[in-house]
Design an enzyme around this catalytic site. Structure first.
Site, PDB file in Angstrom:
ATOM      1  N   ARG A 220       4.445  -5.540  -0.574  1.00 44.94           N
ATOM      2  CA  ARG A 220       4.265  -7.066  -0.749  1.00 44.94           C
ATOM      3  C   ARG A 220       5.453  -7.898  -0.541  1.00 44.94           C
ATOM      4  O   ARG A 220       5.728  -8.742  -0.992  1.00 44.94           O
ATOM      5  CB  ARG A 220       3.547  -7.691  -1.887  1.00 44.94           C
TER       6      ARG A 220
ATOM      7  N   GLU B 200      -5.181   1.215 -10.232  1.00 42.74           N
ATOM      8  CA  GLU B 200      -4.961   1.418  -8.713  1.00 42.74           C
ATOM      9  C   GLU B 200      -4.629   2.867  -8.383  1.00 42.74           C
ATOM     10  O   GLU B 200      -3.703   2.933  -7.583  1.00 42.74           O
ATOM     11  CB  GLU B 200      -3.969   0.263  -8.186  1.00 42.74           C
TER      12      GLU B 200
ATOM     13  N   ARG C 245       2.381  -2.757 -18.285  1.00 37.92           N
ATOM     14  CA  ARG C 245       1.647  -3.923 -17.426  1.00 37.92           C
ATOM     15  C   ARG C 245       0.125  -3.737 -17.754  1.00 37.92           C
ATOM     16  O   ARG C 245      -0.373  -2.987 -17.996  1.00 37.92           O
ATOM     17  CB  ARG C 245       1.695  -3.750 -15.849  1.00 37.92           C
TER      18      ARG C 245
ATOM     19  N   LYS D 111      -0.332 -10.360 -16.118  1.00 36.43           N
ATOM     20  CA  LYS D 111      -0.351 -11.211 -14.804  1.00 36.43           C
ATOM     21  C   LYS D 111      -1.074 -12.753 -15.332  1.00 36.43           C
ATOM     22  O   LYS D 111      -1.937 -12.742 -16.017  1.00 36.43           O
ATOM     23  CB  LYS D 111      -1.359 -10.833 -13.684  1.00 36.43           C
TER      24      LYS D 111
ATOM     25  N   ASP E 173      -5.715 -11.520  -9.731  1.00 34.91           N
ATOM     26  CA  ASP E 173      -4.513 -10.872  -9.160  1.00 34.91           C
ATOM     27  C   ASP E 173      -3.736 -11.951  -8.223  1.00 34.91           C
ATOM     28  O   ASP E 173      -3.917 -11.918  -7.006  1.00 34.91           O
ATOM     29  CB  ASP E 173      -5.060  -9.731  -8.230  1.00 34.91           C
TER      30      ASP E 173
ATOM     31  N   GLU F   2       2.347 -13.226  -2.002  1.00 35.08           N
ATOM     32  CA  GLU F   2       1.359 -12.001  -1.410  1.00 35.08           C
ATOM     33  C   GLU F   2      -0.277 -12.811  -1.160  1.00 35.08           C
ATOM     34  O   GLU F   2      -0.378 -12.478  -0.029  1.00 35.08           O
ATOM     35  CB  GLU F   2       0.999 -11.075  -2.760  1.00 35.08           C
TER      36      GLU F   2
HETATM   37  O1  GCW Z   1      -1.788  -7.642  -6.104  1.00 38.28           O
HETATM   38  C1  GCW Z   1      -1.574  -6.253  -6.193  1.00 38.28           C
HETATM   39  C2  GCW Z   1      -0.988  -5.827  -5.073  1.00 38.28           C
HETATM   40  C3  GCW Z   1      -0.515  -4.282  -5.076  1.00 38.28           C
HETATM   41  C4  GCW Z   1       0.250  -4.143  -6.240  1.00 38.28           C
HETATM   42  C5  GCW Z   1      -0.579  -4.513  -7.628  1.00 38.28           C
HETATM   43  C6  GCW Z   1       0.060  -4.654  -8.800  1.00 38.28           C
HETATM   44  C7  GCW Z   1       2.415  -3.207  -6.759  1.00 38.28           C
HETATM   45  O2  GCW Z   1      -1.751  -5.872  -3.951  1.00 38.28           O
HETATM   46  O3  GCW Z   1       0.382  -4.275  -4.043  1.00 38.28           O
HETATM   47  O4  GCW Z   1       0.877  -3.041  -6.415  1.00 38.28           O
HETATM   48  O5  GCW Z   1      -1.152  -5.869  -7.272  1.00 38.28           O
HETATM   49  O6  GCW Z   1       0.504  -5.760  -9.221  1.00 38.28           O
HETATM   50  O7  GCW Z   1       0.311  -3.584  -9.293  1.00 38.28           O
END
Ligand code: GCW
Length: 841
Positions: A187, A310, A343, A384, A389, A417
């Site tokens: 990203r 993920e 995180r 976040k 996201d 992003e």
């Molecule tokens: O927003 C998403 C992104 C991923 C990213 C993930 C994260 C680094 O698409 O590319 O991975 O979040 O924040 O871990």
């Protein structure tokens, strides 16, 4: 190579900088907001009394950097070369030092009670001489004071009778980079990594030093240098000497490095048969690893952990909690003063979309709220800003309000992003401000997010702000000269979240483009409006960015979020749109907020329009607070948004001659591109909703494009019509492609009245070929170009659709307009349509 020579040119310019007028200095944007351009003659008087020497008390690397910066700034802006003295002033001087060191030479000087990294700009008697003093409890604070002082001069502020104290809102002010060891950046939209190349740390780290300087100038004191999708090799013993090199380059700027780590490292690279956090061998492995790092990097910051997310390994493998995992690492870091950023971006990306109660938005709170109080004091939950996201619009994450006994930091994204990837203008501080100022009612007094994350509300030992930055090797760092305002803004808000977005835009514009009032007003207005404008044509009413979530996260991809496990659903069907997240009838997400907030979001009536579709599923005919129906709002906002982007171009053009040519041209190119791409977005979304809802646009625009001629309807030689998937990403659902090596053509006879016209050619620019295009009227070649942009696209569609505008073209009825395309590799000179309209002027 190109960048290195640019960099050299810049250094040369800084060293031998002439005092030319600003508008003619060629500027790549590399200097960002630290240009130190010559102060206008009129304002220069103001600084006539500036002392002629700078004395630094002490000789650490940080203090030396502070002194050098002072000299560089004064030289650039005022054309004076400061004398440097050590130990004590010999004449009226600028004195730089910690409280302690100043007190040693000036016993009457009394320290102020400041938090770490704070500073004091003042005037004081030092050895009988009236000196300008930049003092701080720590050396880093002194450095910050120098930057603040120089910023005042650059913005033509008075420095007479200075007496100013500043201190940061929170201790944690970190930049994260998602750089892979091979040099790519996840990203990242500003070129490859400044740290890594081909599996190792770069030989030349001069850009790393310049990055650290930029970070320091806005008070950022830490940087995690590698992708959170971490490569375990970064922790290998053999890699440590390379990390040492980066830490050494950062150190003079007071920036500590940290590393993103893979939780399964003890197994992957440590030779253990487990990474169970509760296995003593695993704890021991981390302890040893950490000790080794600190031996070589004594100011190492700590680790960032992405786990059980993920596809990353995590404690769930062993039935352990995130607290178990974080604490075992924290314990290893604790004796050295290191921290763990754990995180909270943990969610199941295989959710069953057919189950109406499932909701990814609930994940962070569900996973971490029950663990409140279970984390060690040197663990920080990195959360976040929103529950999904980095979308263009989300409510603030309820987790901030759900933790009283846990340190937290808010994770913001400087890299755009989901907000246009630095090809679209999107100044994010207005959004961040909304987040930071939001009151989550976590107690019976105001508990704004900025106070929760900084640790003020619940008296936490640490906490603060993390920005995912992803600068790269591009000369201007982020790819778009105006995008650096987001890095500046992140740093400023992390330092002081009470600053307004307006103030930040003003400061940045002055520092970056100078003090001309017309230039300032134009750029500030554009920046300040840009987030809402971007939102207006990409993600209406809280439906989130309607982008291709399975691919680039860039162009439109309305259905990509549906019918899959990723959980970014907007649930649009032929009757309505939105996710019902209420407690009464929906997923129950709203219940994660404290009562006063939950009450607001629970009902359609009290939910603000701009978050309506995040919280509720409503029919297209639903009436908003604004009085419009949802569907008409969708149409109107997309048309208005695209129109306002077209307006950026007009506004920017008014600055020709007032901004240096190089940045003028670079910004113009991006804005013109954006104006074309905003129409791609507008048309895709409006057409999709028209077909899906069956409700026409009351203003008759959607589906009607005066002057537009589809390529597939033109007279084709060699070109073949193809269907575009998804259909809404090309006009009429189709394009034409050419697979003949010698090229193809599409032509038509102009049927309008004689006059001056402009023509837009909508074509597709993939990154796997460089097709050539030529457009002629009769025998006369009027334009030609190569489709060689680097858009995130290997096929025709919403990511690659691009506009070329030809203006001031004299046309007569019967003229033949012909476009020739010559394909290259995988790119088949694809065309979507042309649009002919009378000239604007
Ligand atoms: O927003 C998403 C992104 C991923 C990213 C993930 C994260 C680094 O698409 O590319 O991975 O979040 O924040 O871990």
């Amino acid at each position: 190579m190109r960048h290195r020579s640019l960099h050299k040119a810049f250094l040369a310019a800084a060293l031998f900088g002439s005092m030319q007028a600003e508008s003619v200095r060629a500027e790549s944007g590399y200097e960002a907001w630290l240009r130190y351009a010559p102060v206008e003659q009129a304002a220069r008087e103001r600084y006539a009394s500036l002392p002629a020497s700078v004395v630094v008390l002490g000789d650490s690397a940080v203090l030396a950097a502070a002194q050098r910066e002072m000299i560089r700034g004064v030289q650039g802006m005022l054309g004076k070369t400061l004398r440097t003295d050590k130990g004590q002033p010999l004449g009226r001087s600028i004195v730089l030092g910690t409280f302690e060191s100043i007190h040693a030479v000036a016993p009457d000087f009394h320290a102020r009670d400041l938090r770490e990294d704070g500073f004091w700009l003042t005037t004081a008697e030092v050895q009988g001489l009236r000196c300008l003093v930049i003092a701080a409890p720590t050396e880093r604070g002194v450095l910050y004071g120098v930057f603040a002082f120089l910023s005042k001069i650059a913005r033509n502020e008075s420095i007479a009778a200075l007496d100013e104290v500043q201190q940061p809102y929170a201790p944690i002010r970190w930049a994260d980079q998602w750089d892979n060891l091979d040099g790519r950046i996840e990203r990242g939209y500003g070129g490859p990594s400044i740290f890594f190349d081909n599996g190792t740390v770069r030989a030349d780290l001069s850009r790393v030093a310049d990055y650290a300087r930029l970070l320091a100038s806005v008070g950022i004191n830490g940087c995690a240098i590698n992708n959170v999708n971490a490569d375990p090799r970064a922790l290998e013993d053999s890699f440590l000497p390379q990390l040492v090199r980066i830490a050494d380059v950062f150190r003079p700027w007071g920036v500590r490095i940290s590393l993103a780590v893979d939780l399964s490292s003890p197994q992957l690279i440590g030779g253990l048969d487990t990474f169970d956090p509760l296995d003593p061998r695993v704890g021991e492995w981390w302890r040893k690893k950490v000790d080794e790092i600190y031996q070589r990097i004594p100011d190492f910051g700590g680790f960032v952990v992405k786990a059980d997310s993920e596809g990353r390994m995590g404690p769930s493998t062993y039935g352990r909690t995130p607290a178990d995992a974080a604490n075992v690492i924290a314990q290893a870091l604790q004796p050295h003063g290191g921290v763990v950023f754990y995180r909270a971006f943990v969610y199941n990306h295989h959710l069953d979309w057919r189950e109406p109660k499932n909701d990814r938005a609930k994940a962070a709170y569900d996973n971490f709220h029950p663990l409140d109080g279970k984390f060690a004091d040197n663990v920080i939950l990195q959360i976040k800003y929103g529950p999904i996201d980095f979308q263009v619009r989300e409510p603030v994450s309820p987790l901030f309000g759900g933790l009283e006994k846990t340190n937290q930091a808010i994770e913001l994204q400087v890299t755009q992003e989901y907000t246009g990837q630095q090809r679209h203008l999107c100044f994010l501080p207005p959004m961040w401000k909304e987040m930071l100022d939001f009151d989550l009612h976590a107690a019976n007094y105001a508990t704004r997010v900025k106070d929760l994350v900084s640790g003020k509300t619940f008296h936490r030992p640490t906490g603060g702000f993390v920005g995912v930055v992803n600068v790269g090797m591009d000369a201007n760092w982020l790819g778009h000269p105006l995008a650096m305002a987001n890095l500046y803004g992140f740093g400023r808000l992390a330092w002081d979240p009470n600053l307004s977005a307006q103030t930040i835009a003003e400061e940045w514009t002055q520092l970056t483009f100078g003090n001309d009032p017309a230039v300032r007003r134009t750029i500030e207005d554009m920046q300040l409006a840009s987030w809402r404008i971007y939102e207006s044509y990409t993600g209406p009413l809280g439906a989130q960015t309607l982008t291709d979530i399975l691919g680039s996260h860039y162009g439109p991809g309305i259905e990509s979020s549906e019918n899959n496990g990723w959980g970014q659903w907007h649930r649009a069907d032929h009757q309505g749109i939105g996710m019902d997240r209420s407690v009464a009838t929906g997923t129950g997400y709203v219940g994660q907020y404290r009562a006063p907030v939950a009450k607001m979001f629970e009902s359609v009536e009290s939910t603000p329009d701009d978050l309506l579709l995040f919280f509720h599923h409503v029919p297209y005919t639903h009436g908003l607070h604004s009085g419009k129906t949802v569907i008409q709002y969708i149409y109107d906002s997309h048309y208005e948004g695209a129109e306002r982007v077209a307006d950026y171009v007009r506004k920017w053009k008014s600055l020709k001659g007032y901004v240096d040519e190089e940045r003028y041209a670079a910004v113009l190119a991006r804005l013109e591109y954006q104006a074309g791409h905003a129409i791609v977005w507008r048309d895709a979304i409006c057409n999709w909703f028209l077909r899906t809802s069956g409700i026409p646009d009351a203003k008759g625009r959607v589906g009607n494009y005066p002057g537009r001629i589809e390529a597939e309807a033109m007279h084709l030689r060699g070109y073949v019509p193809v269907d575009v998937v998804p259909w809404e990403n090309a006009s009429g659902g189709q394009a034409v492609e050419c697979s003949q090596r010698q090229g193809c053509s599409a032509s038509l006879q102009f049927a309008g009245a004689a006059g001056s016209y402009e023509i837009d050619v909508q074509y597709f620019d993939q990154n796997n070929g460089e097709s050539k295009f030529r457009i002629s009227v009769g025998d006369h070649l009027v334009d030609e170009w190569v489709a060689n942009d680097h858009l995130p696209a290997t096929k025709i569609g919403g990511d690659s659709s691009t506009r070329r505008r030809i203006t001031g073209l004299a046309l007569r009825p019967g003229d033949e307009i012909r476009i020739e395309g010559i394909p290259d590799r995988e790119e088949h000179a694809p065309l979507d349509y042309i649009e002919i309209r009378p000239s604007e002027e």
